[in-house]
Design a protein around this motif. Structure first.
Motif, PDB file in Angstrom:
ATOM      1  N   LEU A  50       7.643  -4.139  13.614  1.00 37.16           N
ATOM      2  CA  LEU A  50       6.473  -3.633  14.351  1.00 37.16           C
ATOM      3  C   LEU A  50       5.478  -4.762  14.610  1.00 37.16           C
ATOM      4  O   LEU A  50       4.899  -4.872  15.691  1.00 37.16           O
ATOM      5  CB  LEU A  50       5.795  -2.497  13.567  1.00 37.16           C
ATOM      6  CG  LEU A  50       6.514  -1.145  13.571  1.00 37.16           C
ATOM      7  CD1 LEU A  50       5.852  -0.184  12.583  1.00 37.16           C
ATOM      8  CD2 LEU A  50       6.537  -0.520  14.977  1.00 37.16           C
ATOM      9  N   SER A 105       4.850   3.135   7.762  1.00 39.10           N
ATOM     10  CA  SER A 105       5.182   2.603   9.085  1.00 39.10           C
ATOM     11  C   SER A 105       4.320   3.247  10.173  1.00 39.10           C
ATOM     12  O   SER A 105       3.945   2.588  11.144  1.00 39.10           O
ATOM     13  CB  SER A 105       6.673   2.804   9.380  1.00 39.10           C
ATOM     14  OG  SER A 105       7.439   2.012   8.490  1.00 39.10           O
ATOM     15  N   GLN A 164       1.914   1.186  12.698  1.00 36.97           N
ATOM     16  CA  GLN A 164       2.020   1.340  14.153  1.00 36.97           C
ATOM     17  C   GLN A 164       0.658   1.697  14.768  1.00 36.97           C
ATOM     18  O   GLN A 164       0.248   1.136  15.783  1.00 36.97           O
ATOM     19  CB  GLN A 164       3.035   2.442  14.453  1.00 36.97           C
ATOM     20  CG  GLN A 164       3.643   2.333  15.818  1.00 36.97           C
ATOM     21  CD  GLN A 164       4.972   3.087  15.895  1.00 36.97           C
ATOM     22  OE1 GLN A 164       5.335   3.819  14.984  1.00 36.97           O
ATOM     23  NE2 GLN A 164       5.695   2.905  16.971  1.00 36.97           N
ATOM     24  N   LYS A 169      -1.653  -0.508  17.461  1.00 33.60           N
ATOM     25  CA  LYS A 169      -1.883   0.001  18.826  1.00 33.60           C
ATOM     26  C   LYS A 169      -3.352   0.331  19.095  1.00 33.60           C
ATOM     27  O   LYS A 169      -3.768   0.416  20.239  1.00 33.60           O
ATOM     28  CB  LYS A 169      -1.019   1.246  19.050  1.00 33.60           C
ATOM     29  CG  LYS A 169       0.454   0.881  19.201  1.00 33.60           C
ATOM     30  CD  LYS A 169       1.297   2.026  19.717  1.00 33.60           C
ATOM     31  CE  LYS A 169       2.677   1.530  20.131  1.00 33.60           C
ATOM     32  NZ  LYS A 169       3.712   2.530  19.958  1.00 33.60           N
TER      33      LYS A 169
END
Length: 405
Positions: free
Chosen positions: A29, A49, A53, A57
């Protein structure tokens, strides 16, 4: 949520798809954030995870990563490279007790302004991202490998790459090698000779799909179940015989406890050797500390003793795992002693039943103790903590015929 686990049979049969490796997913990632033309498949559905993420973002100034230690370390390095952006990385109360000074000092060697918001040496930390031209860092080698991997992951995007000098004996080498192998998969040049790791700069990579292998730490609980069952045939997907993950050492370790592993078309099949009589175990787990909890609980269930060393990093995980193991195993009737980096369990055939196991906000405590339900009914406190790395764990236990209430 407290769960009572029990079973009325000891013949386990199932095919189980285990989610992608959390360790590989979080590395990829971060690499995807640096090189957006990479695509990923079979990523982990773990809390850690998802947190990673979301942080990569989003565009918030304050980033709360809750209990996710990997995210705290990897994101510290990532945000150091984000020129013109300033963030505060924070987490749960336990996260604010987990040291990060070694990594902060290493990032500061690259010329980045990084400061503590509260207590010196611990999160939350404030990071002012910038263009990095420095390319040499010296740090202690016996620290969490995640500190080292955090720097290696950002290294190819630094103008002059990175030369990392590690002082002392290196721990968790497989995790460092995993990071370097993922970089190599993207045609990023690296070298690891003695105590010096070098990563050459690479501003762009070719478009590529990266497939995440399933998580070996999650597989450990099935190795334990097979070892403790009377009969077992469990198939797990998707696993490689020549895995990048250090915890694939499970194959050799559990062979000593009667578990036979076979690989075919990325399926790992586990079966039980009939009438196997295991001996006491003596293991050095410097490279694979995450499976220590599973191993010691298996030994208790088999009535054998063990002496495990190389466990110093367990003191600074989600909880002090050595102390947590000592307390919970003692409740079950075990004779166990721990030091700063080792654990000794005496052989015994007695296990107290209907004991409530505290999990200390630690996913691995919940899952490591669950296989004991093959021997005695057991209660797991705060059982939903498994979502940190393996959200489907209890459903998969039901598939194997466990009664969960």
């Amino acid at each position: 949520m407290n769960l009572l686990l029990q079973t009325n049979h000891s013949n386990l049969k199932a095919q189980i798809a285990v989610t992608g490796s959390k360790s590989e997913t979080n590395r990829l990632l971060l690499l995807q954030a640096l090189y957006p033309n990479i695509t990923l498949s079979n990523t982990s559905n773990s809390d850690d995870s998802e947190v990673m993420q979301k942080a990569l973002k989003g565009n918030n100034e304050i980033i709360d990563i809750h209990h996710a230690g990997t995210a705290m370390r990897f994101l510290s390095a990532y945000f150091a490279t984000q020129e013109g952006r300033e963030v505060v990385l924070t987490g749960s109360s336990r996260m604010q007790e987990r040291p990060i000074k070694v990594l902060v000092e290493a990032i500061a060697q690259l010329g980045v302004k990084i400061t503590y918001e509260k207590e010196d040496g611990y999160p939350p930390i404030r990071i002012k991202g910038q263009k990095i031209t420095a390319s040499r860092v010296t740090m202690a080698a016996n620290v969490s490998s995640q500190y080292i991997s955090a720097l290696l992951l950002i290294a190819p995007k630094l103008e002059n790459g990175l030369e990392l000098l590690l002082e002392g004996e290196i721990t968790s080498v497989p995790y460092i090698k995993m990071t370097l192998a993922l970089l190599n998969d993207l045609d990023i040049q690296t070298s690891f000779e003695g105590n010096v790791i070098k990563v050459l700069p690479k501003q762009e990579v070719v478009s590529k799909e990266m497939v995440v292998e399933s998580d070996w730490s999650s597989a450990s609980y099935f190795f334990s179940l097979v070892a403790l069952a009377d009969q077992a045939a469990i198939s797990l997907t998707s696993y490689k015989e020549n895995s990048l993950q250090g915890d694939s050492a499970l194959v050799e370790i559990y062979k000593q406890m009667g578990v036979v592993s076979n690989f075919k078309n990325n399926v790992l099949s586990l079966t039980k050797t009939p009438n196997f009589k295991p001996e006491n175990l003596n293991l050095e787990l410097n490279n694979t500390p995450d499976i220590a909890q599973t191993i010691v609980v298996t030994c208790l269930g088999l009535g054998i003793g063990c002496y495990l060393t190389g466990l110093h990093t367990l003191k600074i995980k989600e909880t002090d795992r050595l102390e947590a193991l000592r307390i919970e195993l003692t409740k079950l009737g075990a004779n166990i002693t721990v030091t700063n980096d080792s654990l000794t369990l005496a052989a015994s055939n007695k296990i107290n039943q209907n004991v409530t196991i505290a999990t200390y906000n630690d996913h691995r405590m919940a899952m490591a103790f669950a296989p004991l339900a093959l021997k005695v009914p057991i209660i797991i406190e705060n059982a939903d903590v498994v979502s940190k790395s393996y959200p489907d764990f209890w459903e998969d236990m039901k598939t194997l015929g466990f009664i969960i209430s």
